[in-house]
Design an enzyme around this catalytic site. Structure first.
Site, PDB file in Angstrom:
ATOM      1  N   ASN A  86       0.850  -1.181   0.000  1.00 36.95           N
ATOM      2  CA  ASN A  86       0.000   0.000   0.000  1.00 36.95           C
ATOM      3  C   ASN A  86       0.888   1.235   0.000  1.00 36.95           C
ATOM      4  OD1 ASN A  86      -2.469   1.523   0.329  1.00 36.95           O
ATOM      5  ND2 ASN A  86      -1.899   1.825   2.461  1.00 36.95           N
ATOM      6  N   HIS A  88       0.853   5.091   1.431  1.00 41.57           N
ATOM      7  CA  HIS A  88       0.149   5.870   2.454  1.00 41.57           C
ATOM      8  C   HIS A  88       0.755   7.264   2.504  1.00 41.57           C
ATOM      9  CE1 HIS A  88      -2.150   6.586   6.088  1.00 41.57           C
ATOM     10  NE2 HIS A  88      -1.057   7.100   6.622  1.00 41.57           N
ATOM     11  N   SER A 115       4.765   6.804   2.283  1.00 36.42           N
ATOM     12  CA  SER A 115       5.417   5.533   2.611  1.00 36.42           C
ATOM     13  C   SER A 115       4.766   4.405   1.818  1.00 36.42           C
ATOM     14  CB  SER A 115       5.244   5.203   4.104  1.00 36.42           C
ATOM     15  OG  SER A 115       5.743   6.227   4.924  1.00 36.42           O
ATOM     16  N   ASP A 124      -2.049   0.304   8.638  1.00 32.08           N
ATOM     17  CA  ASP A 124      -0.826   1.028   8.258  1.00 32.08           C
ATOM     18  C   ASP A 124       0.363   0.680   9.148  1.00 32.08           C
ATOM     19  OD1 ASP A 124      -2.236   2.340   6.211  1.00 32.08           O
ATOM     20  OD2 ASP A 124      -2.884   3.918   7.572  1.00 32.08           O
TER      21      ASP A 124
END
Length: 197
Positions: A86, A88, A115, A124
Site C-alpha cells: 500500500n 500511504h 510511505s 498502516d
C-alpha cells in the site's frame, strides 16, 4: 511503459466511476468494478470473497493498493499474506489512518511525505519499504501539503515496485531486506526518482 518489469494482471476498483478502470480497458488490461458492500471503510464479507476470487483467478503475485481506501481483513489478508503493498500519505509510523496532512501540520512536523508498506491486519502498521520526504512550509494548509506529497507518491510507488519485482527489496520476519541484507530504516526516494539507503 516498461519501467517496472511486470505485467498488470488485473485492475479492480470499489468505485464504479474510477478513471483507472477506463485507462486499464483502453490498454486491454482486464478491469472490473466490485461493489464494496454495506460498510464505508472496509469490504463486507461478500465483497471480500469476490475480490479474493477475482485475484486468485488472475493468478496475481503482488497486489498494489493505490487509492483503495478500505481496510483489508480476514480472508483477503490470509489469501495473499506478504503479497500486498500500500502507499500511504505520511511518514509511517506517524499519522496512520486518515487526515494525515492536517495531523502532520497540527503536530508541528518539519517533514511530511509518503510511505510504501506491506499490508498487515493492523492499520498502516506493516513493514515500511520506502519513503519520500517533503518539507513542511510555514504557509502550508492540508490541501497544499497534500498536493506536494501526491507529487512524490507516484515516483515512490513506481521505484518501490521496481525494486520489489526485481527481488532487490523484500521483507523477512518483519525486517526490511535490501539485496539480501537487513536494513533498519526504509529506503528513501531521491530527487532523481531512485531509492537509496
Amino acid at each position: 511503459s516498461g519501467i517496472i518489469p511486470a505485467t498488470v494482471a488485473m485492475v479492480l476498483s470499489d468505485v464504479e466511476s474510477a478513471g483507472i478502470l477506463t485507462l486499464a480497458r483502453e490498454r486491454r488490461v482486464p478491469a472490473r468494478f466490485i461493489a464494496p458492500g454495506k460498510f464505508r471503510t472496509k469490504l463486507d464479507e461478500d465483497a471480500e470473497r469476490v475480490f479474493v476470487a477475482a485475484l486468485r483467478e488472475a493468478q496475481v503475485d503482488l497486489i498494489v493498493l493505490a487509492g483503495f481506501m478500505r481496510v483489508l481483513k480476514g480472508e483477503f489478508l490470509r489469501a495473499f499474506e506478504g503479497r500486498i503493498v500500500n502507499i500511504h500519505p505520511s511518514l509511517l509510523p506517524k499519522c496512520r489512518g486518515l487526515h494525515t496532512h492536517a495531523r502532520a501540520l497540527k503536530a508541528g512536523d518539519a517533514e511530511a511525505g509518503a510511505s510504501v508498506h506491506f499490508v498487515v491486519p493492523e492499520l498502516d502498521a506493516g513493514t515500511v519499504l520506502a519513503q519520500a520526504r517533503v518539507p513542511v512550509q510555514p504557509a502550508d494548509t492540508p490541501e497544499l501539503l497534500a498536493q506536494r506529497v501526491l507529487a512524490v507518491e507516484h515516483p515512490l510507488l513506481i521505484a518501490t515496485l521496481r525494486c520489489l519485482v526485481t527481488g532487490r527489496v523484500a521483507e523477512r520476519h518483519g525486517q526490511l531486506q535490501v539485496d539480501g541484507h537487513p536494513l533498519f530504516s526504509p529506503l528513501r526516494l531521491d530527487c532523481a526518482g531512485e531509492l537509496n539507503t
